[in-house]
Scaffold this motif. Structure first.
Motif, PDB file in Angstrom:
ATOM      1  N   LYS A 141       0.831  -1.210   0.000  1.00 33.17           N
ATOM      2  CA  LYS A 141       0.000   0.000   0.000  1.00 33.17           C
ATOM      3  C   LYS A 141       0.862   1.255   0.000  1.00 33.17           C
ATOM      4  O   LYS A 141       0.571   2.236  -0.705  1.00 33.17           O
ATOM      5  CB  LYS A 141      -0.932  -0.002   1.214  1.00 33.17           C
ATOM      6  CG  LYS A 141      -1.873   1.198   1.272  1.00 33.17           C
ATOM      7  CD  LYS A 141      -2.761   1.125   2.494  1.00 33.17           C
ATOM      8  CE  LYS A 141      -3.719   2.307   2.515  1.00 33.17           C
ATOM      9  NZ  LYS A 141      -3.047   3.610   2.492  1.00 33.17           N
ATOM     10  N   ARG A 182       2.211   1.735  -3.506  1.00 36.49           N
ATOM     11  CA  ARG A 182       1.178   2.192  -4.429  1.00 36.49           C
ATOM     12  C   ARG A 182       0.846   3.659  -4.198  1.00 36.49           C
ATOM     13  O   ARG A 182       0.590   4.408  -5.151  1.00 36.49           O
ATOM     14  CB  ARG A 182      -0.068   1.329  -4.285  1.00 36.49           C
ATOM     15  CG  ARG A 182       0.105  -0.112  -4.787  1.00 36.49           C
ATOM     16  CD  ARG A 182      -1.224  -0.825  -4.884  1.00 36.49           C
ATOM     17  NE  ARG A 182      -1.042  -2.240  -5.201  1.00 36.49           N
ATOM     18  CZ  ARG A 182      -1.139  -3.228  -4.308  1.00 36.49           C
ATOM     19  NH1 ARG A 182      -1.411  -2.935  -3.049  1.00 36.49           N
ATOM     20  NH2 ARG A 182      -0.956  -4.470  -4.684  1.00 36.49           N
ATOM     21  N   ASP A 183       0.820   4.066  -2.904  1.00 33.13           N
ATOM     22  CA  ASP A 183       0.555   5.474  -2.594  1.00 33.13           C
ATOM     23  C   ASP A 183       1.637   6.382  -3.158  1.00 33.13           C
ATOM     24  O   ASP A 183       1.375   7.556  -3.454  1.00 33.13           O
ATOM     25  CB  ASP A 183       0.436   5.661  -1.081  1.00 33.13           C
ATOM     26  CG  ASP A 183      -0.811   4.998  -0.515  1.00 33.13           C
ATOM     27  OD1 ASP A 183      -1.724   4.708  -1.307  1.00 33.13           O
ATOM     28  OD2 ASP A 183      -0.857   4.779   0.716  1.00 33.13           O
ATOM     29  N   LEU A 184       2.849   5.844  -3.294  1.00 29.54           N
ATOM     30  CA  LEU A 184       3.950   6.632  -3.862  1.00 29.54           C
ATOM     31  C   LEU A 184       3.954   6.602  -5.388  1.00 29.54           C
ATOM     32  O   LEU A 184       4.811   7.227  -6.019  1.00 29.54           O
ATOM     33  CB  LEU A 184       5.287   6.102  -3.336  1.00 29.54           C
ATOM     34  CG  LEU A 184       5.573   6.347  -1.838  1.00 29.54           C
ATOM     35  CD1 LEU A 184       6.840   5.619  -1.409  1.00 29.54           C
ATOM     36  CD2 LEU A 184       5.697   7.829  -1.547  1.00 29.54           C
ATOM     37  N   GLY A 185       3.012   5.862  -6.002  1.00 32.95           N
ATOM     38  CA  GLY A 185       2.897   5.860  -7.455  1.00 32.95           C
ATOM     39  C   GLY A 185       3.587   4.714  -8.153  1.00 32.95           C
ATOM     40  O   GLY A 185       3.811   4.779  -9.365  1.00 32.95           O
ATOM     41  N   TYR A 186       3.915   3.657  -7.413  1.00 31.64           N
ATOM     42  CA  TYR A 186       4.613   2.523  -8.017  1.00 31.64           C
ATOM     43  C   TYR A 186       3.627   1.375  -8.287  1.00 31.64           C
ATOM     44  O   TYR A 186       2.661   1.157  -7.532  1.00 31.64           O
ATOM     45  CB  TYR A 186       5.738   2.021  -7.117  1.00 31.64           C
ATOM     46  CG  TYR A 186       6.873   2.980  -6.946  1.00 31.64           C
ATOM     47  CD1 TYR A 186       7.907   3.011  -7.862  1.00 31.64           C
ATOM     48  CD2 TYR A 186       6.920   3.862  -5.858  1.00 31.64           C
ATOM     49  CE1 TYR A 186       8.967   3.898  -7.725  1.00 31.64           C
ATOM     50  CE2 TYR A 186       7.957   4.751  -5.713  1.00 31.64           C
ATOM     51  CZ  TYR A 186       8.986   4.778  -6.647  1.00 31.64           C
ATOM     52  OH  TYR A 186      10.028   5.663  -6.502  1.00 31.64           O
ATOM     53  N   THR A 187       3.887   0.661  -9.356  1.00 29.12           N
ATOM     54  CA  THR A 187       3.182  -0.587  -9.639  1.00 29.12           C
ATOM     55  C   THR A 187       4.103  -1.734  -9.264  1.00 29.12           C
ATOM     56  O   THR A 187       5.230  -1.838  -9.761  1.00 29.12           O
ATOM     57  CB  THR A 187       2.811  -0.675 -11.129  1.00 29.12           C
ATOM     58  OG1 THR A 187       1.978   0.438 -11.464  1.00 29.12           O
ATOM     59  CG2 THR A 187       2.065  -1.959 -11.413  1.00 29.12           C
TER      60      THR A 187
END
Length: 411
Positions: free
Chosen positions: A396, A399-404
């Motif tokens: 999470k 993902r919040d930092l913009g990574y997949t």
């Protein structure tokens, strides 16, 4: 309501004396009788009261813990053969209105007859002696700290900024410098040469800090402060020596709990002195935590929960646990340190400190019951305990930092 003591007494204690109400349970034809008498607080008066209660065939006595005035009564009555209950003043508060010493004593006797209040924990005589010693050391240590703070103010008045360079004004280097200044030495270079150990690396800063307007007036005040601090140091050393002799029967338990992160020998001394080192007195770890004042309070009415602020507890034990919890917060590679940081991130540092205090008491209680040494689970204890939750939290955050993120199991 069930009558536990058909013949009992309530004692309302004051500094100079006490009101004693002997209650005799009535029968169908006879009403319950109350006889109130006055007694002094001198030793011979209390011994007379003891014999009076024995003659009245009293089986239970309840007294209120009023300041320290209850101690002579309790210590002289505790081996008289009847159940002796020392009640918390908050638990026996009388109904407002007709407030008098006679009514208070009568109310206490009614509470005792039906055993409506729990007795406060009063440790045995050896623990009481140890408790006096540890509390005296605590008081003198606090006074010493205040005197050092006063010394710093005196130096600031003279323009001496020694505390800005040295972290401890009571250290050996600072003591030598201040003693030389009181003796008449004012040269900053000569004074800085008195530094020892790692302080010698700070000699240029010390020369600037020791440049001021130190007069004979300041020398007089600093001399008095140094003498008073030295007296406190001697008193603390004497008390520590006495504590070491008094704690000999409990040394194995102290060595056992000193293995817990954050618990030093001084903190362990306080834990033993306040709890008695007998964990069987407390049915569960929760009882011990509530007694110490590190457990949430219960306040529920009409289905709504009010403030859960911890109730007042043993302030001396709670202070020692606070020191241990602060030490835990600075540890690495420990489960307790990891627990502190987890709670502090969600609920703040103050609540994390209280949580660690309760955890420490729970560990002490468990070790007191089992006698097993402390086993350190490690800082990754919570990660190993719930690996799926740790993985979900990490994903999470990414993902919040913009990574997949794509996970591939390690070989």
């Amino acid at each position: 309501m069930e009558v536990v003591h058909a013949r009992c007494a309530g004692i309302d204690i004051a500094k100079k004396g006490a009101k004693v109400c002997v209650r005799v349970q009535g029968t169908r034809r006879r009403k319950t009788g109350y006889e109130v008498t006055d007694w002094g607080s001198m030793t011979d008066d209390i011994l007379g009261l003891r014999q009076y209660l024995i003659d009245q065939q009293v089986t239970g006595v309840l007294m209120e813990s009023t300041s320290d005035y209850w101690k002579p009564f309790y210590y002289l009555l505790e081996d008289a053969g009847f159940e002796l209950i020392l009640a918390n003043a908050r638990h026996v508060k009388n109904i407002p209105g007709r407030k008098s010493d006679v009514n208070d004593a009568t109310w206490l006797s009614d509470l005792c007859a039906h055993r409506l209040v729990r007795s406060s924990f009063v440790p045995p005589a050896p623990i009481r002696a140890l408790r006096d010693l540890t509390r005296s050391r605590e008081v003198i240590t606090h006074e010493r700290t205040r005197k050092i703070a006063r010394l710093e103010k005196q130096l600031e008045d003279a323009g001496i900024k020694l505390s800005s360079v040295a972290s401890n004004l009571s250290g050996v280097s600072c003591h030598d410098m201040l003693t030389a200044m009181v003796a008449g030495q004012r040269d900053p270079i000569a004074l800085s040469e008195l530094a020892r150990g790692s302080m010698r690396n700070k000699r240029p800063d010390l020369q600037r800090a020791l440049t001021g307007r130190f007069t004979e007036h300041h020398a007089f005040l600093v001399r008095m402060s140094l003498e008073r601090i030295a007296q406190d140091d001697a008193a603390i050393a004497a008390l520590t020596q006495r504590i070491e002799a008094q704690i000999e029967p409990f040394r194995s338990f102290r060595d056992l709990i000193c293995a817990i992160p954050g618990i030093s020998t001084t903190v362990a001394d306080v834990i033993i002195a306040e709890t008695g080192a007998d964990m069987s007195v407390f049915p569960t770890a929760g009882h011990l935590a509530a007694w110490a004042g590190v457990a949430p309070g219960q306040n529920e009415s009409a289905g709504r929960t009010g403030s859960t602020t911890a109730r007042p507890g043993d302030s001396h034990l709670k202070g020692a646990l606070g020191i241990a919890a602060m030490s835990v917060s600075r540890t690495r590679n420990t489960r307790l340190g990891a627990r502190y940081h987890r709670i502090a991130a969600r609920r703040g540092k103050l609540k994390a400190i209280v949580a660690i205090e309760r955890t420490l008491l729970s560990i002490v209680w468990a070790m007191g019951h089992t006698g097993q040494p402390y086993q350190e689970p490690g800082a990754d204890y919570y990660t190993r305990l719930r690996p799926d939750r740790t993985k979900t939290r990490a994903l999470k955050m990414l993902r919040d930092l913009g990574y997949t993120v794509t996970l591939t199991p390690a070989a």
